[in-house]
Write a protein that holds these residues in place. Sequence first.
Motif, PDB file in Angstrom:
ATOM      1  N   GLN A   1       0.809  -1.223   0.000  1.00 57.28           N
ATOM      2  CA  GLN A   1       0.000   0.000   0.000  1.00 57.28           C
ATOM      3  C   GLN A   1       0.841   1.272   0.000  1.00 57.28           C
ATOM      4  N   ILE A   2       2.142   1.142   0.279  1.00 60.36           N
ATOM      5  CA  ILE A   2       2.973   2.333   0.489  1.00 60.36           C
ATOM      6  C   ILE A   2       3.620   2.787  -0.824  1.00 60.36           C
ATOM      7  N   GLU A   3       3.254   3.984  -1.264  1.00 60.87           N
ATOM      8  CA  GLU A   3       3.851   4.543  -2.481  1.00 60.87           C
ATOM      9  C   GLU A   3       5.234   5.120  -2.208  1.00 60.87           C
ATOM     10  N   LYS A   4       5.328   5.875  -1.111  1.00 59.18           N
ATOM     11  CA  LYS A   4       6.602   6.482  -0.697  1.00 59.18           C
ATOM     12  C   LYS A   4       6.710   6.305   0.798  1.00 59.18           C
TER      13      LYS A   4
ATOM     14  N   ILE B   1      30.845  -6.149  20.922  1.00 59.23           N
ATOM     15  CA  ILE B   1      31.558  -5.164  20.100  1.00 59.23           C
ATOM     16  C   ILE B   1      31.083  -5.210  18.644  1.00 59.23           C
ATOM     17  N   LYS B   2      30.961  -6.423  18.102  1.00 58.22           N
ATOM     18  CA  LYS B   2      30.480  -6.548  16.707  1.00 58.22           C
ATOM     19  C   LYS B   2      29.055  -6.017  16.568  1.00 58.22           C
ATOM     20  N   SER B   3      28.262  -6.223  17.617  1.00 52.82           N
ATOM     21  CA  SER B   3      26.878  -5.721  17.585  1.00 52.82           C
ATOM     22  C   SER B   3      26.850  -4.216  17.327  1.00 52.82           C
ATOM     23  N   SER B   4      27.741  -3.465  18.000  1.00 56.74           N
ATOM     24  CA  SER B   4      27.753  -2.008  17.804  1.00 56.74           C
ATOM     25  C   SER B   4      28.479  -1.587  16.534  1.00 56.74           C
ATOM     26  N   LEU B   5      29.491  -2.343  16.110  1.00 56.70           N
ATOM     27  CA  LEU B   5      30.191  -1.988  14.868  1.00 56.70           C
ATOM     28  C   LEU B   5      29.265  -2.119  13.668  1.00 56.70           C
ATOM     29  N   LEU B   6      28.453  -3.156  13.662  1.00 56.33           N
ATOM     30  CA  LEU B   6      27.565  -3.383  12.506  1.00 56.33           C
ATOM     31  C   LEU B   6      26.180  -2.803  12.720  1.00 56.33           C
ATOM     32  N   GLY B   7      25.770  -2.631  13.956  1.00 57.46           N
ATOM     33  CA  GLY B   7      24.541  -1.902  14.242  1.00 57.46           C
ATOM     34  C   GLY B   7      23.308  -2.753  14.459  1.00 57.46           C
ATOM     35  N   SER B   8      22.355  -2.182  15.209  1.00 53.78           N
ATOM     36  CA  SER B   8      21.129  -2.877  15.616  1.00 53.78           C
ATOM     37  C   SER B   8      19.961  -2.629  14.683  1.00 53.78           C
ATOM     38  N   SER B   9      20.106  -1.734  13.734  1.00 53.71           N
ATOM     39  CA  SER B   9      18.964  -1.493  12.856  1.00 53.71           C
ATOM     40  C   SER B   9      19.392  -1.030  11.480  1.00 53.71           C
ATOM     41  N   ILE B  10      18.509  -1.235  10.522  1.00 53.51           N
ATOM     42  CA  ILE B  10      18.681  -0.688   9.176  1.00 53.51           C
ATOM     43  C   ILE B  10      17.359  -0.049   8.758  1.00 53.51           C
ATOM     44  N   THR B  11      17.453   0.958   7.909  1.00 52.82           N
ATOM     45  CA  THR B  11      16.265   1.633   7.382  1.00 52.82           C
ATOM     46  C   THR B  11      16.370   1.624   5.862  1.00 52.82           C
ATOM     47  N   ILE B  12      15.305   1.176   5.210  1.00 56.75           N
ATOM     48  CA  ILE B  12      15.320   0.974   3.754  1.00 56.75           C
ATOM     49  C   ILE B  12      14.159   1.753   3.133  1.00 56.75           C
ATOM     50  N   PRO B  13      14.385   2.452   2.019  1.00 53.94           N
ATOM     51  CA  PRO B  13      13.268   3.142   1.360  1.00 53.94           C
ATOM     52  C   PRO B  13      12.237   2.148   0.830  1.00 53.94           C
ATOM     53  N   VAL B  14      10.989   2.542   0.878  1.00 50.50           N
ATOM     54  CA  VAL B  14       9.904   1.800   0.213  1.00 50.50           C
ATOM     55  C   VAL B  14       9.377   2.696  -0.905  1.00 50.50           C
ATOM     56  N   THR B  15       9.306   2.133  -2.116  1.00 50.27           N
ATOM     57  CA  THR B  15       8.881   2.899  -3.288  1.00 50.27           C
ATOM     58  C   THR B  15       7.927   2.035  -4.109  1.00 50.27           C
ATOM     59  N   ASN B  16       6.759   2.576  -4.418  1.00 50.64           N
ATOM     60  CA  ASN B  16       5.763   1.829  -5.209  1.00 50.64           C
ATOM     61  C   ASN B  16       5.474   0.453  -4.626  1.00 50.64           C
ATOM     62  N   GLY B  17       5.356   0.380  -3.298  1.00 51.94           N
ATOM     63  CA  GLY B  17       4.938  -0.859  -2.647  1.00 51.94           C
ATOM     64  C   GLY B  17       6.001  -1.909  -2.455  1.00 51.94           C
ATOM     65  N   ALA B  18       7.281  -1.570  -2.706  1.00 50.18           N
ATOM     66  CA  ALA B  18       8.348  -2.574  -2.584  1.00 50.18           C
ATOM     67  C   ALA B  18       9.590  -1.968  -1.935  1.00 50.18           C
ATOM     68  N   LEU B  19      10.428  -2.823  -1.353  1.00 46.27           N
ATOM     69  CA  LEU B  19      11.732  -2.384  -0.856  1.00 46.27           C
ATOM     70  C   LEU B  19      12.539  -1.828  -2.026  1.00 46.27           C
ATOM     71  N   ASN B  20      13.075  -0.633  -1.867  1.00 52.79           N
ATOM     72  CA  ASN B  20      13.857  -0.007  -2.939  1.00 52.79           C
ATOM     73  C   ASN B  20      15.357  -0.236  -2.700  1.00 52.79           C
ATOM     74  N   LEU B  21      15.754  -1.504  -2.818  1.00 52.11           N
ATOM     75  CA  LEU B  21      17.159  -1.878  -2.638  1.00 52.11           C
ATOM     76  C   LEU B  21      17.891  -1.816  -3.973  1.00 52.11           C
ATOM     77  N   GLY B  22      19.213  -1.635  -3.917  1.00 55.28           N
ATOM     78  CA  GLY B  22      20.030  -1.790  -5.113  1.00 55.28           C
ATOM     79  C   GLY B  22      20.046  -3.250  -5.565  1.00 55.28           C
ATOM     80  N   THR B  23      20.435  -3.447  -6.820  1.00 56.64           N
ATOM     81  CA  THR B  23      20.443  -4.793  -7.421  1.00 56.64           C
ATOM     82  C   THR B  23      21.175  -5.823  -6.567  1.00 56.64           C
ATOM     83  N   TRP B  24      22.268  -5.413  -5.947  1.00 50.68           N
ATOM     84  CA  TRP B  24      23.118  -6.365  -5.226  1.00 50.68           C
ATOM     85  C   TRP B  24      22.920  -6.338  -3.718  1.00 50.68           C
ATOM     86  N   GLN B  25      21.976  -5.540  -3.253  1.00 54.45           N
ATOM     87  CA  GLN B  25      21.811  -5.422  -1.792  1.00 54.45           C
ATOM     88  C   GLN B  25      20.837  -6.453  -1.221  1.00 54.45           C
TER      89      GLN B  25
END
Lengths: 143, 143, 143
Positions: free
Chosen positions: C33-36, C93-117
């Motif tokens: 349902q999410i356009e942007k 230590i690795k937990s903080s180096l790599l992080g506890s969260s990621i945020t990804i754009p949603v565009t036209n109802g889908a995850l807007n990831l790069g081809t290789w991500q």
Amino acid sequence: MIWEQQEFRLSARSRGYHLVTREVREQLTGIEQIEKGLVHLFIKHTSASLTLNENADPSVRRDFETHFKRMVPEDTSLYEHTQEGPNDMTSHIKSSLLGSSITIPVTNGALNLGTWQGIYLCEHRNQRKTRTLVATLFGTNES
Amino acid sequence: MIWEQQEFRLSARSRGYHLVTREVREQLTGIEQIEKGLVHLFIKHTSASLTLNENADPSVRRDFETHFKRMVPEDTSLYEHTQEGPNDMTSHIKSSLLGSSITIPVTNGALNLGTWQGIYLCEHRNQRKTRTLVATLFGTNES
Amino acid sequence: MIWEQQEFRLSARSRGYHLVTREVREQLTGIEQIEKGLVHLFIKHTSASLTLNENADPSVRRDFETHFKRMVPEDTSLYEHTQEGPNDMTSHIKSSLLGSSITIPVTNGALNLGTWQGIYLCEHRNQRKTRTLVATLFGTNES
């Protein structure tokens, strides 16, 4: 509630750490309308990163390159994934260490950065590449 | 839709890793109204970071200091940017390795952290400094 | 404005780096349902991380394990916090180096990831553990 989302390219840069605050800022159409909100900047690649750091002295960006080259050594004997050379796997590791996105507060229509903070494009590959970003701006126009 | 944005200062702390969950939580006015949402915490500096980690045993915070001091050595022969001493460039590097912001889910009016997660202020400079944060709270009051 | 928030578990995985894009995607009810908008993924633990990286070649995930084991050595003489063995403090230590969260754009109802991500679950502990995530989806259905 305001939502703006733009996909755009940063011009190709040589390997290293580059201050791109101005080039990114020019893409943030609609930011002036946002009283309280956020901007999320996302890089659609696995061999380049976005981070925030010191915006004044170019030696900081050179020292970033020196440090990360030492911390993630380009020694193919350490990695399996080396099809694209000694700079292949190390770029992937740096991509995750520094991260694929940053989120910055927007206050009174402007990026609410600290005095010394600027946006860095971290180009981990030896080859110059054009990089694609997605900027998502959202917030309220009520104060 | 609820939007709250506050800029505030954390009291100055000595170099090292400090649990600041309670001090930050006190600044999150309006969080009780948010049924589903997020809080974004942002530090407006390039020589201090925010991260999430273990909230119980103080030895974890001491080991963070030990580890990062070893991983990012304070050896001025390695860096150009050393005007403010051996702790200058290393603070900038740690700032980007650990990051300038964290985003935490808000659920039923409270931070939705894991049992063992707490908010760390990472003070990379030898000098004690007051640090400025921006908290952006947003979400819906509908369940 | 659409808000969806789900808490869910990822199946237990062995120590290392695992591609979980499909398993996570199945939990993102309402994304169509999410356009942007954006999706925020959060891991409620201090010994596992989320990151984005190369989604094709399994050798990248193996090289991540090799690299981080070398960069954060499992030597108990280096740490105080070792009650749960040589893999205890290093996981934090690795937990903080790599992080506890990621945020990804949603565009036209889908995850807007790069081809290789792709989305990686980084399991830093030797023991297999079920891990709890919170997904927060938000955006507009207007284009």
